[in-house]
Design an enzyme around this catalytic site. Structure first.
Site, PDB file in Angstrom:
ATOM      1  N   GLY A   8      47.694  42.125  48.368  1.00 44.69           N
ATOM      2  CA  GLY A   8      47.879  42.940  47.174  1.00 44.69           C
ATOM      3  C   GLY A   8      46.570  43.754  47.049  1.00 44.69           C
ATOM      4  N   ALA A   9      46.532  45.177  47.221  1.00 47.73           N
ATOM      5  CA  ALA A   9      45.557  46.229  47.154  1.00 47.73           C
ATOM      6  C   ALA A   9      45.582  46.894  45.896  1.00 47.73           C
ATOM      7  CB  ALA A   9      45.990  46.977  48.244  1.00 47.73           C
ATOM      8  N   THR A  88      51.861  39.336  38.586  1.00 53.14           N
ATOM      9  CA  THR A  88      52.139  38.200  37.823  1.00 53.14           C
ATOM     10  C   THR A  88      52.850  38.533  36.832  1.00 53.14           C
ATOM     11  OG1 THR A  88      50.123  37.662  37.459  1.00 53.14           O
ATOM     12  CG2 THR A  88      50.866  36.335  39.243  1.00 53.14           C
ATOM     13  N   SER A 127      45.120  36.201  41.544  1.00 56.51           N
ATOM     14  CA  SER A 127      45.799  36.520  40.573  1.00 56.51           C
ATOM     15  C   SER A 127      45.707  35.862  39.271  1.00 56.51           C
ATOM     16  CB  SER A 127      47.491  36.594  40.850  1.00 56.51           C
ATOM     17  OG  SER A 127      47.933  37.295  42.057  1.00 56.51           O
ATOM     18  N   LEU A 159      37.088  40.739  35.969  1.00 56.07           N
ATOM     19  CA  LEU A 159      36.555  42.048  35.930  1.00 56.07           C
ATOM     20  C   LEU A 159      37.252  42.839  34.943  1.00 56.07           C
ATOM     21  CD1 LEU A 159      38.722  44.371  37.222  1.00 56.07           C
ATOM     22  CD2 LEU A 159      37.877  43.338  39.250  1.00 56.07           C
ATOM     23  N   LEU A 217      43.238  31.902  31.413  1.00 57.39           N
ATOM     24  CA  LEU A 217      43.925  32.339  30.347  1.00 57.39           C
ATOM     25  C   LEU A 217      43.427  32.051  28.932  1.00 57.39           C
ATOM     26  CD1 LEU A 217      47.326  30.562  31.260  1.00 57.39           C
ATOM     27  CD2 LEU A 217      46.697  32.935  31.879  1.00 57.39           C
ATOM     28  N   PHE A 222      40.711  34.291  24.221  1.00 55.03           N
ATOM     29  CA  PHE A 222      39.560  34.379  23.281  1.00 55.03           C
ATOM     30  C   PHE A 222      39.169  35.943  22.884  1.00 55.03           C
ATOM     31  CE2 PHE A 222      37.342  29.993  22.810  1.00 55.03           C
ATOM     32  CZ  PHE A 222      38.482  29.116  23.131  1.00 55.03           C
ATOM     33  N   CYS A 272      46.503  42.689  31.069  1.00 47.80           N
ATOM     34  CA  CYS A 272      46.516  41.435  31.076  1.00 47.80           C
ATOM     35  C   CYS A 272      46.549  40.634  29.750  1.00 47.80           C
ATOM     36  CB  CYS A 272      45.096  40.998  31.609  1.00 47.80           C
ATOM     37  SG  CYS A 272      44.607  41.550  33.245  1.00 47.80           S
TER      38      CYS A 272
HETATM   39  N1  LIG Z   1      43.762  44.473  36.365  1.00 48.11           N
HETATM   40  C1  LIG Z   1      42.932  43.700  36.010  1.00 48.11           C
HETATM   41  O1  LIG Z   1      41.957  44.068  35.471  1.00 48.11           O
HETATM   42  C2  LIG Z   1      42.994  42.300  36.458  1.00 48.11           C
HETATM   43  C3  LIG Z   1      41.771  41.440  36.134  1.00 48.11           C
HETATM   44  C4  LIG Z   1      41.691  40.141  36.462  1.00 48.11           C
HETATM   45  C5  LIG Z   1      42.819  39.685  36.897  1.00 48.11           C
HETATM   46  N2  LIG Z   1      44.085  40.427  36.998  1.00 48.11           N
HETATM   47  C6  LIG Z   1      45.282  39.755  37.564  1.00 48.11           C
HETATM   48  O2  LIG Z   1      45.247  40.119  39.147  1.00 48.11           O
HETATM   49  C7  LIG Z   1      46.658  39.954  39.394  1.00 48.11           C
HETATM   50  C8  LIG Z   1      46.914  41.565  39.882  1.00 48.11           C
HETATM   51  O3  LIG Z   1      46.547  42.356  39.190  1.00 48.11           O
HETATM   52  P1  LIG Z   1      46.597  43.913  39.558  1.00 48.11           P
HETATM   53  O4  LIG Z   1      45.837  44.643  38.417  1.00 48.11           O
HETATM   54  O5  LIG Z   1      45.627  44.220  40.735  1.00 48.11           O
HETATM   55  O6  LIG Z   1      47.972  44.273  39.775  1.00 48.11           O
HETATM   56  P2  LIG Z   1      48.390  45.491  40.753  1.00 48.11           P
HETATM   57  O7  LIG Z   1      49.935  45.784  40.541  1.00 48.11           O
HETATM   58  O8  LIG Z   1      47.474  46.688  40.475  1.00 48.11           O
HETATM   59  O9  LIG Z   1      48.303  45.102  42.494  1.00 48.11           O
HETATM   60  C9  LIG Z   1      49.096  44.267  42.908  1.00 48.11           C
HETATM   61  C10 LIG Z   1      49.796  44.568  44.275  1.00 48.11           C
HETATM   62  O10 LIG Z   1      49.981  43.561  44.894  1.00 48.11           O
HETATM   63  C11 LIG Z   1      51.315  44.019  45.786  1.00 48.11           C
HETATM   64  N3  LIG Z   1      52.069  42.862  46.158  1.00 48.11           N
HETATM   65  C12 LIG Z   1      52.989  42.495  45.668  1.00 48.11           C
HETATM   66  N4  LIG Z   1      53.728  41.519  46.064  1.00 48.11           N
HETATM   67  C13 LIG Z   1      53.318  41.404  47.578  1.00 48.11           C
HETATM   68  C14 LIG Z   1      53.410  40.810  48.625  1.00 48.11           C
HETATM   69  N5  LIG Z   1      54.594  39.878  48.612  1.00 48.11           N
HETATM   70  N6  LIG Z   1      52.798  41.042  49.935  1.00 48.11           N
HETATM   71  C15 LIG Z   1      51.987  42.040  49.737  1.00 48.11           C
HETATM   72  N7  LIG Z   1      51.568  42.865  48.428  1.00 48.11           N
HETATM   73  C16 LIG Z   1      52.338  42.306  47.526  1.00 48.11           C
HETATM   74  C17 LIG Z   1      51.883  45.167  45.135  1.00 48.11           C
HETATM   75  O11 LIG Z   1      52.495  46.001  45.978  1.00 48.11           O
HETATM   76  C18 LIG Z   1      50.467  45.625  44.353  1.00 48.11           C
HETATM   77  O12 LIG Z   1      49.957  46.783  44.937  1.00 48.11           O
HETATM   78  C19 LIG Z   1      47.602  39.875  38.202  1.00 48.11           C
HETATM   79  O13 LIG Z   1      47.939  38.524  38.142  1.00 48.11           O
HETATM   80  C20 LIG Z   1      46.627  39.914  36.926  1.00 48.11           C
HETATM   81  O14 LIG Z   1      47.103  39.451  35.970  1.00 48.11           O
HETATM   82  C21 LIG Z   1      43.973  41.728  36.926  1.00 48.11           C
HETATM   83  O1  LIG Z   2      36.001  45.415  20.895  1.00 47.95           O
HETATM   84  C1  LIG Z   2      37.122  46.078  21.714  1.00 47.95           C
HETATM   85  C2  LIG Z   2      37.089  45.832  23.019  1.00 47.95           C
HETATM   86  C3  LIG Z   2      38.409  46.165  23.534  1.00 47.95           C
HETATM   87  N1  LIG Z   2      39.082  46.733  22.783  1.00 47.95           N
HETATM   88  C4  LIG Z   2      40.321  47.026  23.694  1.00 47.95           C
HETATM   89  O2  LIG Z   2      40.845  45.916  24.493  1.00 47.95           O
HETATM   90  C5  LIG Z   2      41.700  46.290  25.433  1.00 47.95           C
HETATM   91  C6  LIG Z   2      41.085  45.497  26.798  1.00 47.95           C
HETATM   92  O3  LIG Z   2      39.975  45.848  27.024  1.00 47.95           O
HETATM   93  P1  LIG Z   2      38.934  45.288  28.253  1.00 47.95           P
HETATM   94  O4  LIG Z   2      38.866  43.941  27.973  1.00 47.95           O
HETATM   95  O5  LIG Z   2      37.614  45.902  27.958  1.00 47.95           O
HETATM   96  O6  LIG Z   2      39.577  45.838  29.578  1.00 47.95           O
HETATM   97  P2  LIG Z   2      40.704  45.003  30.538  1.00 47.95           P
HETATM   98  O7  LIG Z   2      40.512  45.599  32.087  1.00 47.95           O
HETATM   99  O8  LIG Z   2      41.570  44.656  30.065  1.00 47.95           O
HETATM  100  O9  LIG Z   2      39.829  43.466  30.872  1.00 47.95           O
HETATM  101  C7  LIG Z   2      40.277  42.120  30.247  1.00 47.95           C
HETATM  102  O10 LIG Z   2      41.576  41.652  30.866  1.00 47.95           O
HETATM  103  C8  LIG Z   2      41.043  41.506  32.435  1.00 47.95           C
HETATM  104  C9  LIG Z   2      42.206  40.975  33.050  1.00 47.95           C
HETATM  105  O11 LIG Z   2      42.608  39.770  33.207  1.00 47.95           O
HETATM  106  C10 LIG Z   2      39.982  40.381  32.530  1.00 47.95           C
HETATM  107  O12 LIG Z   2      39.704  40.117  33.833  1.00 47.95           O
HETATM  108  C11 LIG Z   2      38.725  40.975  31.648  1.00 47.95           C
HETATM  109  O13 LIG Z   2      37.722  39.972  31.589  1.00 47.95           O
HETATM  110  C12 LIG Z   2      38.921  41.331  30.264  1.00 47.95           C
HETATM  111  O14 LIG Z   2      38.053  41.778  29.683  1.00 47.95           O
HETATM  112  C13 LIG Z   2      41.646  47.862  25.616  1.00 47.95           C
HETATM  113  O15 LIG Z   2      42.544  48.473  25.125  1.00 47.95           O
HETATM  114  C14 LIG Z   2      40.302  47.946  24.793  1.00 47.95           C
HETATM  115  O16 LIG Z   2      40.126  49.315  24.223  1.00 47.95           O
HETATM  116  C15 LIG Z   2      39.101  46.679  21.630  1.00 47.95           C
HETATM  117  O17 LIG Z   2      40.183  47.381  21.111  1.00 47.95           O
HETATM  118  N2  LIG Z   2      38.101  46.495  20.843  1.00 47.95           N
END
Ligand SMILES: NC(=O)c1ccc[n+]([C@@H]2O[C@H](COP(=O)([O-])OP(=O)(O)OC[C@H]3O[C@@H](n4cnc5c(N)ncnc54)[C@H](O)[C@@H]3O)[C@@H](O)[C@H]2O)c1
Ligand SMILES: O=c1ccn([C@@H]2O[C@H](COP(=O)(O)OP(=O)(O)O[C@H]3O[C@H](CO)[C@@H](O)[C@H](O)[C@H]3O)[C@@H](O)[C@H]2O)c(=O)[nH]1
Length: 480
Positions: A8-9, A88, A127, A159, A217, A222, A272
């Site tokens: 997953g990139a 997911t 994930s 992050l 979660l 929170f 998320c």
């Molecule tokens: N985006 C965030 O800020 C964030 C932060 C923390 C946790 N997460 C969690 O991390 C996970 C990934 O999120 P994301 O934002 O990176 O998603 P994303 O859609 O950007 O990336 C997921 C990648 O996985 C690839 N993929 C799917 N099935 C595959 C397989 N079987 N083999 C190889 N590649 C495959 C997809 O092509 C896609 O590029 C999710 O569970 C998300 O909830 C996201």
């Molecule tokens: O005081 C605030 C702070 C944030 N937001 C909004 O809340 C959303 C989420 O913001 P933020 O949490 O900064 O970004 P995400 O990248 O969605 O990060 C959240 O979701 C990620 C995926 O799970 C987690 O890893 C991070 O810890 C968690 O902060 C955005 O629409 C923000 O504009 C507000 O409206 N008010």
């Protein structure tokens, strides 16, 4: 040399692995994906995601100890530690539709790992997954094991987008959950050794598997709950003449509460918060905890309320109709410093305005026209599937134009909405914008980033979430 492979990139896999490679020159990191276009972009000068600082980190390591590849099976079979960072999404049909996590991509990754592995592996859940997913993955792997031993770890990622590199360089904590057996503890130590290259030991927390899975979660629930709490207060502020920024400041001064994450807004977005809370709600319901499920559901309900409240304000203040009126939308990403639009409140606000037949002119410095059109025509939850599985060439919404300049977006507009807090919106020439707009000229600030007094002096009718209302709005109350 320890070899790491990340399946997953995406927004998580790409930056987290780039930082591991950057901080651990002795480790070889391969990031693999089934999406050819994503991998091609990771190998180019135009990375597939916009994240401050990411370019430099990738350029330092790519081709040395960081590789992006579509050769999924080869890299998985060669790795000692396999991170799984695939989508997911929320299930869109079948049992638990609209709430439960869809583990299709996770399961297929696990089956592939079992098929191609020839040596013992540590498999790391990166994930965000439902509690007890590790147990399901363990079953898939051990039932297909061909004598190979697997240890499953949960290492959720915290992050936030826009600050990903900063968050990864200096995490508040790294959480690692594993089995409480000698082999489980050995696997935890192996992953700890990776992070210990740059994360102080007291910031690496180890727990059992279920605590780690649930903590992710819980943390998101929170955080989102704080935003819904302050947004709920913003409605009360508007009704009473209090100012939500002053209330947040006063409340946040209590060290038990703290000042962060108390900014009222048009609603939270991002890939998320909603997905993870829905997932939490589903798990509560499955465990017969209806009251707990209802408590968390309310966080999402208030978020939906905040978005529709914003649309109602716009429509009601403009003589109860925006039909045929040009509304400029400044900002479409779910927050500043990212081009990500997943679950952005802008989608709901734009759909609400289009529902009332507005003409929209949208400007966001990082979001393309194709993406905006796709978002406005996609069904709920479709967005969170791998890119190549998403609906292609959406039929363009013809009442929407996407422009590359805030002045063009606002020219001849009846109203302006600020939906993302991009810094550049603070320094626009609002006198010029006012001069080129229809009168009365309205501004609806969904992020509280503008200087309300200054705008009023220019002549705008200003609505800023949770701030004392212009008399205009008191005369034109939004119906709930
Ligand atoms: N985006 C965030 O800020 C964030 C932060 C923390 C946790 N997460 C969690 O991390 C996970 C990934 O999120 P994301 O934002 O990176 O998603 P994303 O859609 O950007 O990336 C997921 C990648 O996985 C690839 N993929 C799917 N099935 C595959 C397989 N079987 N083999 C190889 N590649 C495959 C997809 O092509 C896609 O590029 C999710 O569970 C998300 O909830 C996201
Ligand atoms: O005081 C605030 C702070 C944030 N937001 C909004 O809340 C959303 C989420 O913001 P933020 O949490 O900064 O970004 P995400 O990248 O969605 O990060 C959240 O979701 C990620 C995926 O799970 C987690 O890893 C991070 O810890 C968690 O902060 C955005 O629409 C923000 O504009 C507000 O409206 N008010």
């Amino acid at each position: 040399m320890v070899k790491i492979c990340c399946i997953g990139a995406g927004y998580v896999g790409g930056p987290t692995m780039a930082v591991i490679a950057f901080k651990c020159p002795s480790i070889e990191v391969a990031v693999v994906d089934i999406s050819v276009s994503r991998i091609t972009a990771w190998n180019s000068d135009q990375l597939p995601i916009y994240e401050p600082g990411l370019d430099e980190v990738v350029k330092q390591c790519r081709g040395k100890n960081l590789f992006f590849s579509t050769e999924v099976e080869r890299h998985v079979s060669e790795a000692d530690i396999i991170f799984v960072s695939v989508n997911t999404p929320t299930k869109s049909r079948g049992l638990g539709a609209g709430k439960a996590a869809d583990l299709t991509y996770w399961e297929s990754a696990a089956r592939m790992i079992a098929d191609v592995s020839k040596s013992n592996k540590i498999v790391v859940e990166k994930s965000t997954v439902p509690v007890k997913t590790a147990e399901a993955i363990e079953k898939i792997l051990t039932h297909n094991s061909q004598g190979i031993k697997y240890q499953i770890l949960s290492n959720p990622e915290f992050l936030a987008e826009g600050t990903a590199i900063q968050d990864l360089f200096k995490p508040d904590r790294v959480l690692i959950g594993g089995r409480e057996t000698p082999a489980g503890q050995k696997a935890i130590q192996a992953l700890k050794d990776v992070y210990a290259h740059w994360v102080p030991e007291d910031r690496i927390i180890t727990t059992n598997l279920w605590s780690a899975e649930l903590s992710k979660l819980a943390a998101n629930a929170f955080l989102a709950q704080r935003i819904s709490s302050v947004n709920a207060m913003s409605a009360l502020c508007e009704a009473t003449g209090a100012d939500v920024a002053q209330v947040s400041h006063a409340v946040g001064k209590d060290t038990r509460i703290g000042p962060k994450f108390l900014n009222a807004s048009v609603g939270f977005g991002g890939s998320c918060f909603q997905k993870d809370i829905l997932n939490l709600v589903y798990i509560c319901e499955c465990n017969g905890l209806t009251e707990v499920a209802n408590y968390w559901k309310q966080v999402i309900k208030v978020n939906d309320y905040q978005k529709s409240r914003f649309v109602n304000r716009i429509v009601s203040s403009m003589f109860n109709t925006v039909s045929g009126k040009k509304i400029a939308v400044l900002g479409f990403a779910f927050k500043k410093d990212t081009g990500d639009t997943r679950e952005t409140p802008a989608i709901d606000v734009c759909k609400g305005l289009l529902g009332d037949k507005a003409r929209l002119s949208i400007y966001d410095p990082q979001v393309t026209e194709d993406q905006i059109q796709r978002d406005l025509s996609m069904s709920k939850f479709d967005w969170d599937h791998p890119i190549h599985l998403q609906p292609m060439s959406p039929s363009a919404v013809k009442e929407v134009t996407v422009v590359w300049d805030a002045y063009q977006a606002t020219k001849n507009a009846h109203g302006v909405c600020i939906l993302t807090e991009w810094d550049e919106f603070k320094t626009l020439d609002y006198q010029k914008i006012f001069n080129n707009m229809q009168k009365p000229a309205f501004i609806f600030d969904g992020r509280n980033v503008l200087d309300v007094a200054k705008l009023r002096k220019i002549g705008f009718i200003v609505y800023s979430i949770g701030k004392p209302l212009d008399p205009w709005f008191n005369d034109m109350q939004a119906m709930p």
